[in-house]
Design a protein around this motif. Sequence first.
Motif, short mmCIF file in Angstrom:
data_model
loop_
_atom_site.label_atom_id
_atom_site.label_comp_id
_atom_site.label_asym_id
_atom_site.label_seq_id
_atom_site.Cartn_x
_atom_site.Cartn_y
_atom_site.Cartn_z
N ASP A 678 0.83 -1.20 0.00
CA ASP A 678 0.00 0.00 0.00
C ASP A 678 0.87 1.25 0.00
O ASP A 678 2.07 1.19 0.29
CB ASP A 678 -0.90 0.01 1.23
N PRO A 679 0.28 2.42 -0.33
CA PRO A 679 1.06 3.66 -0.32
C PRO A 679 1.63 3.95 1.08
O PRO A 679 1.13 3.47 2.09
CB PRO A 679 0.03 4.73 -0.72
N ARG A 680 2.67 4.77 1.08
CA ARG A 680 3.30 5.13 2.35
C ARG A 680 2.27 5.80 3.28
O ARG A 680 1.54 6.70 2.86
CB ARG A 680 4.46 6.10 2.13
N SER A 681 2.19 5.34 4.54
CA SER A 681 1.21 5.88 5.50
C SER A 681 1.71 7.13 6.20
O SER A 681 0.94 7.81 6.89
CB SER A 681 0.87 4.82 6.55
N ALA A 682 2.98 7.45 6.06
CA ALA A 682 3.54 8.64 6.70
C ALA A 682 4.78 9.08 5.94
O ALA A 682 5.29 8.35 5.07
CB ALA A 682 3.90 8.34 8.16
N SER A 683 5.25 10.29 6.24
CA SER A 683 6.48 10.81 5.62
C SER A 683 7.64 10.60 6.58
O SER A 683 7.46 10.58 7.81
CB SER A 683 6.33 12.31 5.32
N VAL A 684 8.83 10.45 6.03
CA VAL A 684 10.04 10.31 6.84
C VAL A 684 11.02 11.37 6.40
O VAL A 684 11.27 11.56 5.20
CB VAL A 684 10.65 8.90 6.69
#
Length: 739
Positions: A678-684
């Motif tokens: 799935d798409p990234r759930s958060a930014s890093v």
Amino acid sequence: MKSTLEPPYRGDITGALSAAIITLPMAIGYGVLAFAPLGAGFVPQAVLAGIFSAVFAGFFATLAGGSPIQITGPGAPLTLIYATLVSSLVTMQITGPGNTPAPALIIMAASVCLLIAGISQILLGALGVGALIKYVPQPVVAGFMNGIAFLLMTKQMHIILGIPAGETIFTLWRQPGLINPLSAVVGLVTIVMVFLSNRYIKRIPSSLLAILGGTTIYYVITAATHNSIAGDLIGKIQIHKLDPFVLGNVFIEIERIDYAAVLPKIVMTGLLLGLFASMESLLSSVVGDSLTGVRHDSKKELVGQGIGNMVSAIMGAIPASGSISRSVANYKAGGRSRLSGMLCAAIIFFSVLVLGDIIGKVPLSVIGGIIFVVGWSLVDTGTVNILKQIAFSKKYNRELLTDIGITLSVAVITVSVDLVAAVAIGIFIASGFFVVSMARSIVTRKYFANHIHSRKRRTNDNLQWLEEMGSDIGVLELQGPLFFGSAENLAKEVEALFKKSTYCILDFKHVRKIDSTAARILIQLKKRARNKGKYLLFSQILKNDNVLNFIEIMGMAGQFMDRYTFMDMDMALEWAEDHLLDQNGRRKQDAIVALNKMELFGSFSKGEIGYIREKMIEQSFHEDEIVFNEGDRSRDLFLLTSGAMSVMIYLPEQDVHKRLFTYAPGIAFGEMSFLDGDPRSASVMAIRNSKTLCLPFKQFERISGERPEIATKILNNLALEISQRLRRTSNQLRILEDT
């Protein structure tokens, strides 16, 4: 011919009539009660004073008030306060020059008191501070009402039982012959009729039925026994005799009066009358709002009530206020506008003009019975329920005992000392308990970092070490106002914690207020801790506007906002953990963590490590540089070899990015999309210069084809790491909920 009145006005007429039927008997009884200290000979004028209160205060309060269905008239608490003043004035033996009658001077002095009450109500309304009335402590109000109820009932017992003036209720045990059987029977019948009609007859006011029934019984008995009845009745009412301010020129010429005692009494009682009249009127207005669906104007209502009481004072009448029962009766009968309140006053006035002689023939014991029931209804049910709970269920706490203690104290003072003193002392006692309660600890929870960790993702060996040594970091969650009393207690708790810990974090998230004394205590506490090699950390101050604004205004921001003050609790806890690890050589920030030292690959052989390393890409990120964004479709797995990364999510309603947690070197991240696609759930984002090893998902697919056993080990280790992470989170939540 069809009536030209619109339906709302017809409703106002029926509402006014219903309210007048309820108000008239109450006004008669309260008038008798207010001027009872002046003796039986003053009863007709006393009755007129009560009626005039319902007429003049009722009319002008409605005309200028802010609640459309409010019915104003005399009430029990105000009447007893007024009666206490009249009794005090009688005791002071006021006399005037020549043949000036003392009762007239007493009425005039009491009217001055009522004038002050009206002025105070107008000021409360005009200044817009009427809302402050709601801050009178409830235990004080409950105690006062219970005392009023007791006084109201005991004062009517003399009238109901026909006990001669000067005798007390207690003498009946020795001399039961003092009871007048006729008065006792009529009074008891009246009381029973009020209770029965309240329960079984809803359409006709119980007081009206009780007056008709009690009076009928009285005349039936006297006719059968041929007893004289003149002394037991209200007496002839003559309206023109009540005009206290005609003697205004005499007030200045009083020959013998203790001004030092009289004037303070008049002023203090006037202010108390204004306070309670305003409380009752505003409470009635709020109830009226719930019926009409229209919010009343509290400022205008208090001004109107003040004008009504001033007019009542000029006419020599007694205090008045809005009444819930009369206002509700007005609404239920169709009243919807101010016209109903003014018509109610007019109906009462013309009823007295037409029926004055008939009203004068009502027995006093009937009026006494009605007022006795009013006193019974004033007993605070909350007080009764608390006493039952304490007596039978044994379920109570300190706050409950404090409230009931204040309530009973005020009630006893009301009965045995003075009504004005009772309220003043009650507020003083309640304020004292409030100060003591606020001086108690505002620490709602205390925990240590060996059980509750920051959200920073660390290696297992460092987490295990923190679980053993984390008691060196203590957290105190605060709630409530922080002022001089509570700050001293907090300082003692912090110093006690420092005896076994090096770090103490104060969480200000739920601190509602802080004063200058408390702020200075905290600054001194931080300095003393630093001198001893301890660390006092503050969290959530930057998000707490109440605290932040105050310390900025006081010029203390520089002393609070240093490197030991953090945006949120997690950042403070993370700093303390990092510092504790650094002090014990557990972290090497600038060193690069090799692949074989990472827990994800701890079970891999040297050859397997070499094989995997060939598939990885080494990357560097500068401070504030994004590794990947929330919503990206990439599935690459990253391993942090040095530096630090923060994980953030976007909050669209606030249009901000919120930090969730931080990665320490040796930790894998991006594993969710790596596993589920799935798409990234958060930014890093890198929070300082950092280096990573990236395993592209395509390379992992190649590993799965070439060396499936290695791919399986990677997936198993990722699952184990996620499982351990969730288990620690569950344990922390359990500890937080249990403390």
